[in-house]
Motif scaffolding. Structure first.
Motif, PDB file in Angstrom:
ATOM      1  N   PRO A   1     -46.978  33.587  24.111  1.00  0.00           N
ATOM      2  CA  PRO A   1     -47.352  34.413  23.880  1.00  0.00           C
ATOM      3  C   PRO A   1     -46.639  35.664  22.761  1.00  0.00           C
ATOM      4  N   ASP A   2     -45.271  34.553  22.025  1.00  0.00           N
ATOM      5  CA  ASP A   2     -44.893  35.745  21.171  1.00  0.00           C
ATOM      6  C   ASP A   2     -45.501  35.862  19.985  1.00  0.00           C
ATOM      7  N   HIS A   3     -46.060  34.345  19.791  1.00  0.00           N
ATOM      8  CA  HIS A   3     -46.711  34.214  18.489  1.00  0.00           C
ATOM      9  C   HIS A   3     -47.823  34.440  18.594  1.00  0.00           C
ATOM     10  N   VAL A   4     -48.521  34.901  19.737  1.00  0.00           N
ATOM     11  CA  VAL A   4     -50.209  35.268  19.087  1.00  0.00           C
ATOM     12  C   VAL A   4     -50.006  36.291  17.993  1.00  0.00           C
ATOM     13  N   PRO A   5     -49.539  37.281  18.012  1.00  0.00           N
ATOM     14  CA  PRO A   5     -49.530  38.334  17.275  1.00  0.00           C
ATOM     15  C   PRO A   5     -49.568  38.148  15.618  1.00  0.00           C
ATOM     16  N   GLN A   6     -48.481  37.079  15.361  1.00  0.00           N
ATOM     17  CA  GLN A   6     -48.365  36.575  14.446  1.00  0.00           C
ATOM     18  C   GLN A   6     -49.556  35.829  13.340  1.00  0.00           C
ATOM     19  N   ARG A   7     -50.270  35.194  15.011  1.00  0.00           N
ATOM     20  CA  ARG A   7     -51.583  34.508  14.811  1.00  0.00           C
ATOM     21  C   ARG A   7     -52.870  35.320  14.369  1.00  0.00           C
ATOM     22  N   LEU A   8     -52.998  36.479  14.751  1.00  0.00           N
ATOM     23  CA  LEU A   8     -53.624  37.741  14.235  1.00  0.00           C
ATOM     24  C   LEU A   8     -53.374  38.073  13.293  1.00  0.00           C
ATOM     25  N   ILE A   9     -51.928  38.694  13.036  1.00  0.00           N
ATOM     26  CA  ILE A   9     -51.435  39.575  11.518  1.00  0.00           C
ATOM     27  C   ILE A   9     -52.834  38.205  10.125  1.00  0.00           C
ATOM     28  N   GLY A  10     -53.206  38.546   9.459  1.00  0.00           N
ATOM     29  CA  GLY A  10     -53.421  38.023   8.456  1.00  0.00           C
ATOM     30  C   GLY A  10     -55.269  36.610   8.738  1.00  0.00           C
ATOM     31  N   SER A  11     -55.742  37.142   9.657  1.00  0.00           N
ATOM     32  CA  SER A  11     -56.742  36.518   9.513  1.00  0.00           C
ATOM     33  C   SER A  11     -57.616  37.556   9.257  1.00  0.00           C
ATOM     34  N   LEU A  12     -58.581  37.104   8.840  1.00  0.00           N
ATOM     35  CA  LEU A  12     -59.819  37.496   8.484  1.00  0.00           C
ATOM     36  C   LEU A  12     -61.168  38.365   9.810  1.00  0.00           C
ATOM     37  N   VAL A  13     -60.184  38.930  11.125  1.00  0.00           N
ATOM     38  CA  VAL A  13     -60.996  38.513  11.761  1.00  0.00           C
ATOM     39  C   VAL A  13     -60.412  40.236  12.419  1.00  0.00           C
ATOM     40  N   PRO A  14     -61.392  41.284  12.598  1.00  0.00           N
ATOM     41  CA  PRO A  14     -60.436  43.397  12.834  1.00  0.00           C
ATOM     42  C   PRO A  14     -60.662  42.560  14.474  1.00  0.00           C
ATOM     43  N   CYS A  15     -59.308  43.480  15.209  1.00  0.00           N
ATOM     44  CA  CYS A  15     -59.252  43.339  15.811  1.00  0.00           C
ATOM     45  C   CYS A  15     -57.964  44.407  16.284  1.00  0.00           C
ATOM     46  N   GLN A  16     -57.867  44.663  17.657  1.00  0.00           N
ATOM     47  CA  GLN A  16     -56.577  45.657  18.080  1.00  0.00           C
ATOM     48  C   GLN A  16     -55.452  45.214  19.249  1.00  0.00           C
ATOM     49  N   LEU A  17     -54.380  44.959  19.297  1.00  0.00           N
ATOM     50  CA  LEU A  17     -53.400  44.839  20.292  1.00  0.00           C
ATOM     51  C   LEU A  17     -53.214  46.335  20.930  1.00  0.00           C
ATOM     52  N   GLU A  18     -53.801  46.424  21.729  1.00  0.00           N
ATOM     53  CA  GLU A  18     -53.129  47.854  22.238  1.00  0.00           C
ATOM     54  C   GLU A  18     -51.937  47.237  23.550  1.00  0.00           C
ATOM     55  N   ASP A  19     -51.195  48.424  24.022  1.00  0.00           N
ATOM     56  CA  ASP A  19     -50.016  48.812  24.672  1.00  0.00           C
ATOM     57  C   ASP A  19     -49.652  47.443  26.124  1.00  0.00           C
ATOM     58  N   ASP A  20     -51.383  47.668  26.395  1.00  0.00           N
ATOM     59  CA  ASP A  20     -51.254  46.908  27.868  1.00  0.00           C
ATOM     60  C   ASP A  20     -50.894  45.201  27.702  1.00  0.00           C
ATOM     61  N   GLY A  21     -51.088  44.567  26.507  1.00  0.00           N
ATOM     62  CA  GLY A  21     -50.779  43.860  26.131  1.00  0.00           C
ATOM     63  C   GLY A  21     -52.762  42.614  25.923  1.00  0.00           C
ATOM     64  N   MET A  22     -53.369  43.887  25.864  1.00  0.00           N
ATOM     65  CA  MET A  22     -54.779  43.506  25.886  1.00  0.00           C
ATOM     66  C   MET A  22     -55.143  43.062  24.141  1.00  0.00           C
ATOM     67  N   VAL A  23     -56.089  42.365  23.725  1.00  0.00           N
ATOM     68  CA  VAL A  23     -56.517  42.240  22.408  1.00  0.00           C
ATOM     69  C   VAL A  23     -58.154  42.997  22.431  1.00  0.00           C
ATOM     70  N   VAL A  24     -58.200  44.038  21.414  1.00  0.00           N
ATOM     71  CA  VAL A  24     -59.860  44.096  21.719  1.00  0.00           C
ATOM     72  C   VAL A  24     -60.408  44.006  20.277  1.00  0.00           C
ATOM     73  N   PHE A  25     -61.519  43.075  20.345  1.00  0.00           N
ATOM     74  CA  PHE A  25     -61.824  42.498  19.244  1.00  0.00           C
ATOM     75  C   PHE A  25     -63.467  43.164  18.103  1.00  0.00           C
ATOM     76  N   GLY A  26     -63.221  43.375  17.556  1.00  0.00           N
ATOM     77  CA  GLY A  26     -63.972  44.232  16.635  1.00  0.00           C
ATOM     78  C   GLY A  26     -64.006  45.927  15.683  1.00  0.00           C
ATOM     79  N   ILE A  27     -62.116  45.744  16.062  1.00  0.00           N
ATOM     80  CA  ILE A  27     -61.980  46.861  15.244  1.00  0.00           C
ATOM     81  C   ILE A  27     -60.585  46.638  15.095  1.00  0.00           C
ATOM     82  N   GLY A  28     -59.619  47.389  13.915  1.00  0.00           N
ATOM     83  CA  GLY A  28     -58.601  46.923  13.898  1.00  0.00           C
ATOM     84  C   GLY A  28     -58.613  47.081  11.851  1.00  0.00           C
TER      85      GLY A  28
END
Length: 508
Positions: free
Chosen positions: A400-427
């Motif tokens: 789980p610690d590597h998930v943010p690194q996987r999301l960073i640099g991707s071409l898909v807009p998304c938002q990482l919330e404080d509660d550990g949820m990932v919201v796709f479509g924004i960011g």
């Protein structure tokens, strides 16, 4: 310089002044005015000495190395004087762009000496241990000017124009990227090949790309197949260095399309790079700059030109039958990237890193791994609008610690919330965004392409509602019901419900 030539060049009759002091001799030649005599002083035996000293790699695209990043154990003595030779060549090759009048014999001798010097320039550049020595020698502008002058002389009446300010070829309004004019298809020259070689070794990729932009040279009589292969192989590396995968793919595709009776080392190298760059093409991206799912009819195997030399096909077939490790690696790595097989791509790169590094393709293989990771993020965005980091970690089989690194640099807009949820479509436009106190603070710019996509959808919906509203307004049944309801409401003294609703809503 007793051992300057070594056993390999013992048959060369080097000038005594050069044997006594190579650096002083070349410096003295470089201090002269550009002339045909100056070219003669650095051609012949001296030029052949540098050519014989060059490393025998596929293309010599790494200065004085074995291809795996390690320096040669015993560099040739010519490496000490390579930069001096480049400076002397940069001065006197300028005389080749000057108009001269001579008899046929003199012109033939001039072209012979010029060819020897150009060949030695490419060899000397591979011997330079410092890329700045190539850039500071002045050889790049000289070779570029020779290349431009050759194109200009090919057809002075064509829509080709000479950009004096930048010393680069340009296209007039009559020409274009797909023009059939001689400006787009200039003659392929040795100067252009060595220009690309020197630009790559000095890491001047964008400078070289600008110089060849808008041209696609064709070989003329007397040009060897090796020269054609070298030009397009090296030009592919230039475009790769600029991140232009499409043009790089086109250049290496051309290498495999050249008819040849035997499979050369350049063709094999082009096949390897084509196998890795093909999955990186942007044919799966949509208007929102996000990867789109591939068609079910798209081939998973690497595609090659139909006109590919039969010699290459025979070589690949034989190598696969003999279980050649390198051929099997490239035959699997490209298709695995196309399929999005993360585990196989990662395993192949880790297991065969030595082969990839020796071929100069390790960085390209890492781009394949990055592309697979981007595709995995895109697939998750199509399945989930909101998903937890834990679920993504389980899906991708990572911590789980590597998930943010996987999301960073991707071409898909998304938002990482404080509660550990990932919201796709924004960011962010190229990766994740974070809320207040979120985990990495990455990109916070609005995703412009996605905004345009959303606006387009709203416009389509608005247009459909307008058509629906117009059809309802012209409906006789609608007007009949409206008059009936109004009449009934007036008789009973009650307000019609239709009067409180938007026009046409009752029929939706």
């Amino acid at each position: 310089m007793d051992q300057a030539g070594g056993t390999a060049t013992s048959s060369l009759m080097l000038p005594p002044a050069f044997v006594e002091d190579p650096a002083g001799y070349l410096t003295s030649v470089a201090s002269r005015q550009p002339s045909r005599q100056g070219i003669g002083m650095i051609s012949g035996a001296i030029a052949k000495w540098f050519v014989a000293a060059a490393p025998k790699s596929v293309m010599g695209t790494t200065p004085s190395s074995n291809g795996d990043g390690t320096a040669n154990a015993a560099p040739h003595p010519a490496a000490q004087f390579a930069a001096h030779y480049l400076r002397a060549a940069a001065v006197h090759l300028q005389s080749s762009t000057q108009a001269t009048v001579g008899n046929v014999e003199q012109e033939t001798l001039k072209k012979k000496c010029q060819f020897e010097v150009l060949e030695a320039v490419g060899a000397a550049a591979t011997l330079c241990t410092n890329r700045t020595a190539i850039s500071s020698s002045g050889i790049l502008p000289t070779l570029e000017q020779m290349m431009v002058q050759g194109q200009f002389d090919a057809d002075a009446a064509s829509p080709f124009v000479l950009d004096v300010a930048s010393s680069r070829p340009g296209l007039s309004s009559k020409g274009g990227p797909f023009s059939s004019s001689s400006s787009f298809y200039p003659p392929l020259q040795q100067a252009g090949v060595e220009f690309l070689q020197c630009a790559i070794l000095s890491e001047q990729y964008r400078y070289a790309a600008r110089s060849v932009e808008g041209t696609w040279p064709r070989p003329t009589s007397g040009v060897t197949i090796k020269t054609v292969l070298r030009y397009y192989y090296l030009r592919g590396i230039v475009h790769l260095g600029c991140g232009d995968y499409t043009m790089a793919h086109r250049c290496w595709w051309t290498c495999l399309s050249v008819p040849a009776d035997a499979c050369s080392a350049i063709m094999v190298a082009a096949w390897k790079k084509l196998s890795l760059v093909q999955p990186l093409l942007d044919r799966y991206r949509g208007a929102s700059n996000v990867f789109q799912k591939k068609s079910s009819t798209s081939a998973d195997a690497t595609r090659f030109p139909r006109s590919m030399s039969k010699a290459v096909g025979r070589m690949l077939t034989t190598a696969r039958e003999n279980r050649d490790e390198a051929v099997l690696l490239y035959s699997q790595l490209g298709p695995a990237t196309e399929k999005g097989n993360m585990e196989l791509v990662k395993t192949l790169i880790e297991t065969h890193s030595t082969i990839l590094k020796s071929d100069g393709n390790y960085g390209l293989a890492q781009e394949c791994l990055k592309r697979v990771q981007q595709n995995l993020v895109w697939e998750a965005s199509q399945l989930f609008s909101v998903v937890s980091v834990t679920q993504l970690a389980q899906r991708w089989k990572i911590s789980p610690d590597h998930v943010p690194q996987r999301l960073i640099g991707s071409l898909v807009p998304c938002q990482l919330e404080d509660d550990g949820m990932v919201v796709f479509g924004i960011g962010g436009s190229t990766g994740i965004g974070t809320n207040q106190g979120g985990i990495p603070e990455a990109i916070s710019q609005p995703h412009t392409d996605t905004c345009w996509t959303d606006l387009s959808q709203w416009m389509q919906l608005s247009e459909r509602l307008q058509h629906l509203d117009a059809s309802i307004s012209t409906s006789t049944r609608y007007h009949a019901l409206t008059r009936k309801e109004k009449k009934g409401g007036a008789d009973s003294g009650e307000t019609s419900v239709l009067g409180l609703l938007p026009r046409g809503v009752q029929d939706l």
